[in-house]
Motif scaffolding. Sequence first.
Motif, PDB file in Angstrom:
ATOM      1  N   SER A 127      48.262  48.164  37.619  1.00  0.00           N
ATOM      2  CA  SER A 127      47.419  47.622  36.553  1.00  0.00           C
ATOM      3  C   SER A 127      47.526  46.110  36.473  1.00  0.00           C
ATOM      4  N   THR A 159      44.591  61.630  36.683  1.00  0.00           N
ATOM      5  CA  THR A 159      45.727  60.764  36.346  1.00  0.00           C
ATOM      6  C   THR A 159      47.029  61.535  36.212  1.00  0.00           C
ATOM      7  N   LYS A 168      51.102  53.773  37.754  1.00  0.00           N
ATOM      8  CA  LYS A 168      49.985  53.244  36.957  1.00  0.00           C
ATOM      9  C   LYS A 168      50.278  51.802  36.546  1.00  0.00           C
ATOM     10  N   GLU A 169      51.542  51.570  36.119  1.00  0.00           N
ATOM     11  CA  GLU A 169      51.888  50.218  35.659  1.00  0.00           C
ATOM     12  C   GLU A 169      51.760  49.201  36.782  1.00  0.00           C
ATOM     13  N   TRP A 175      43.787  49.525  34.904  1.00  0.00           N
ATOM     14  CA  TRP A 175      44.326  50.203  36.089  1.00  0.00           C
ATOM     15  C   TRP A 175      43.328  50.026  37.228  1.00  0.00           C
ATOM     16  N   TYR A 217      50.055  61.254  38.735  1.00  0.00           N
ATOM     17  CA  TYR A 217      50.730  60.006  39.076  1.00  0.00           C
ATOM     18  C   TYR A 217      51.781  59.629  38.042  1.00  0.00           C
ATOM     19  N   ALA A 218      52.965  59.261  38.511  1.00  0.00           N
ATOM     20  CA  ALA A 218      54.036  58.829  37.621  1.00  0.00           C
ATOM     21  C   ALA A 218      53.646  57.517  36.960  1.00  0.00           C
ATOM     22  N   ASP A 219      54.264  57.238  35.807  1.00  0.00           N
ATOM     23  CA  ASP A 219      53.875  56.059  35.044  1.00  0.00           C
ATOM     24  C   ASP A 219      54.064  54.756  35.823  1.00  0.00           C
TER      25      ASP A 219
END
Lengths: 394, 320, 431
Positions: free
Chosen positions: C138, C126, C134-135, C143, C129-131
Amino acid sequence: MNIERLTNWFRHLPTHIVLILLCALWLVPTLGLLVTSLRPVQAVNVTGWWTVLSPPIGSSEYAQQCSTCHGEEGDAIPDADLTDPEVVGDYPRSTQLLAMLEKEIDGQPHLEDNPLPDAQQAANIAVYLKRISGIDAPPRFTANNYIDALMGYRGKRTYLEDCATGEQALDLNCNISDLLNPRGMGRAMLNSLLVTIPATILPILFAAFAAYSFAWLDFRGRQFLFALLVGLQVVPLQMTLIPISRLYAQLGLNGTFWGVWLFHTGFGMPYAIYLMRNFLGSLPRDLFESAYLDGASHWTAFTRLAIPLATPAIASLAIFQFLWVWNDLLVALVFLGGTTPVLTYQISNMVTSLGAGWHLLTAAAFLSFLLPMIVFFALQRFFVRGMLAGAVKG
Amino acid sequence: MAETVVPKIMKQGKVTPWLYLAPALIVMTIFIVYPMFNTIGLSLRDKSGTASAAVTCSEDGPCWGIFENYRYALTDEIDPSSPATIWQSFWASSYGNNIKWILLMVTGTVGLGLLVALLSDRVRYEALAKALIFMPMAISFVGAGVIWKFVYDYGTQQVQIGLLNSILTGLGGKPVAWLSTPGLNTLALILVGVWIWTGFCMTILSAALKSVPSEIIEASRVDGASEWRIFWQILVPIIMPTIVVVITTMVINVLKVFDIVYVMTGGNYGSEVIANRMYTEMYKNFHSGRGTAVAVVLIVAIVPFMIINIRRFREQEAMR
Amino acid sequence: MVKAKRRWVILSVMIIALFLLVACGGGATPVATGDSDIDCMSAQAGDEVTMLYQWSGNEEEMLNEILQPLVDACGIVLKPESTRDQALLDTRVQAGTPPDIAFWNVTQLQQYQDKLVPVDQLGVNTANYADFWKETGSVDGKWLGLAIKADPKTIIWYSPANFEVDGYTVPTTWDELDALVEQMVADGKVPWSMGLESGDATGWTGSDFIQDILLVKQGPDYVLGIMDGSVPYNDAGVKEAYEIYGKWAADETYAVGGADGTLSTAFLDAIYKPFSDPPEAMMVKQSGFAGSEIAKQFPDLEYGQDYDFFGVPGAQGLQGGSDWMMAFSDKPAVKAIFAYISSDVGGQKWAEIGFNLTPNKAGTNSYTDPILLKNAQILAETQGFTPDIGDTIPGGFGSAEWKAIVDYLNGADLDTVLAEAAQVQAEALAE
């Protein structure tokens, strides 16, 4: 006598004109495909297929503007030899060419009294110069499209060039095994055959049984059931995909040949029963009566009498079903998908994918017509006969 | 009636007919009957197929309860603000398009098929002419889409690689966007349909013409009837039953038309027909309820023509 | 009669032989060679993974090359399928026989949320990967999809050589771009090359263009508002963007061929027009992949001199196409692929092969292609990454949006088409 024939021919002239015109109209689109498939990639997007025999791009502009000084071959001025790639290489496009033409030579305009060509003309001349200097001289016709399509080549040059320099893609071996490359039309053609042959035999077999029952056996609701089965032609194929797919998932039939074979069998059935019943029903009744008097069972009558006599109907049905399955996209797409690509699947994938050119696509399309065309022209007689049995037999 | 066709003398067990029928009945039940009932069931449910379609009703709009998907299938494309817009939006909807297809394609294929059948009967290259007209029947729809691209292509440059636009610009006109102009594109697609199906009509009509006894025609020629009159007053009435069958068969085919549109325009630019709409709702919008409702509407539209066809078949049987 | 019979026998033998040939032609099982940097996640040699993706041709080959080290190291067997037809994926999933891994759009994460295996159960690294990745990947806090490929769309391609000849400079603000466009029209040049035609997906290039205008005029929050439904699609801001787009796209002095040209030109052909000889237009708005298309079509052109790109001036944040990897299975071989793609080795390999950009941070410095390098910097510096509106809203909003654009250019009333799209938007988000 001759004069009579001549006047007769003239009386029929309007008939000939209309008929030949119609035939030409019908042929032209397919002809365009054939011609395009034989043209090099550079030409397909730039000129129409019907110009294939006309002089190369830029030749008329060259003849008008340049040939008086540089000569028709381009090598009349030794200091500016237009057949030398190094000289021409500096002017690949209209912008460079026009900039050069604007400059004066020994105090004289380059083109003397002639006006400068416009951008389009200059671009055409640039293309022509590349051709005569050998920088980029595509041939009028090429078979490369067919080779690339068969082998599933997707690179920027051609299969033969890549293999010659040893820069082929991971999935190519540059030998005969490439014909079975899953991305190529060669493999797809084999897959199409594997799908089509059983999917042609099965429905005919089942329909023959059913048709015999409808024609020569007696049972309650015979007419009604027959009408019902034939009436099932109303169901559009597209809507059955999801329910059948769910069913197949439980049976493990998704992605298998059996799945496709059975599906085509089911959907080929109404028409096949209709046609076979029509044909069997029209056979002379005495034949069956006398066979039965001789002590033949129904099984004997079916295998020894009905099936051999129905050969024309079977042949025509076979052709119909063959063409239908061979040309089908949706069923193959949903139930076989990409692991076992068939011809239509490959072509439609090429249509939608980024950057697969029309030169490859036309070659692929033509390859896919080859077999149906042969089947059709060889067995035309049966084909027509069967269709008539289906529609107008009385 | 037709029941007498079976010779009484051929005795049989009660089960025998069903044994012969079994394989066909089984596959047809699985592949056609079961999906059909499944479709009817799903058409009364919401998009996920779990709840009644009534839950998708909007509060302020009209609602047909459990038949809500049918309301969508039948009225969504229609703009009810005035009689004029109702007609306009209907004519431009998938239903309107299908009607255009039926009117033009059936007349086109039957008319041209009859013409070729009549003309080719009088020339020596009959077989060749018929083979050429019939050839497109052997070509896949995907292939036909590729073929016609080089007829309809629209280029923005001076050079046109599409045949039609090349002719237009050659005559000094402006190129036309055949496939992306609403209305026009349906005509362009119908032309492809005519190209494919004329051979089918021609073959059947040609056989019917050939079965007309030549004495009848010769006799009228002797009486001094013109060819035109012979055609309309003698030939056409005799082959009328065949013409009717060809027409109904074509109407069924055209109602189910899908592939040509799917391959050439994807149903865009207002060229959608009913079968495409069903496909779009099912596989692009993932709304199985609406998609299946459209499918049921389509089946209902086809059934009358199927009945005509079957009825005629039974009349034939009875005559035998 | 006998002769005929024999012929049939020969034919049937041949057919049977053919079947056997194909049935047995599976190919040999590759042997694992073992690469110490690659974690096989206890996958065994010979383990099979079925994959479904939309890439074909060149793109498919790049993916093959990227995965090759993993295949060599662990001996897993990839069973890929390529199709652009979403019906295939959907029937498979509905039927309960989905592929092990699907590479598709972000909407599918929501559509198949009950059937997907969360990414963090698959051995993903993880930290790479930039936030915002992930957002976006999800659904309801789970996710579900790994962003695997990104392609910034908020860029415009042009020919520096042609700009130089005509004395144009690259604009840095939206007003400058507007002025440049007007200047080109005054000079008798056609500023834009546009092409909407793309088969089943016709209209997507228009939706990209409009989303960029929205990013300039309204900003990323507004665009996200459209995605969550707080901004209806027939809002005044959307209408303004359509009008700006329509002014250009439907007028032949602004776009090649006017409305007819825009509607019937294939999106690929539109990429070529500014670079043909003589050029038909000055600019084309298209994602990063246009670079390789130009290189393929015009092998004699050089990047930086004959073709180059600049970011849409004034755009706040970046719009991008992104592809998502989602797992319908958690078997070891699937884990091996997720672990490899998200690892440092995988990220570097991806960047090296240059299959657009990898969201994997490890790849940032490994690009060899100058176009990708420049794009990677743009991506690294962006304030935010908004996915495609149509890709994000489920339930057919994408095709409704495309239809709105196509109908608008074909002369339909703008308020009506936007109201229809807004209705689909509301229905889709209500569930």
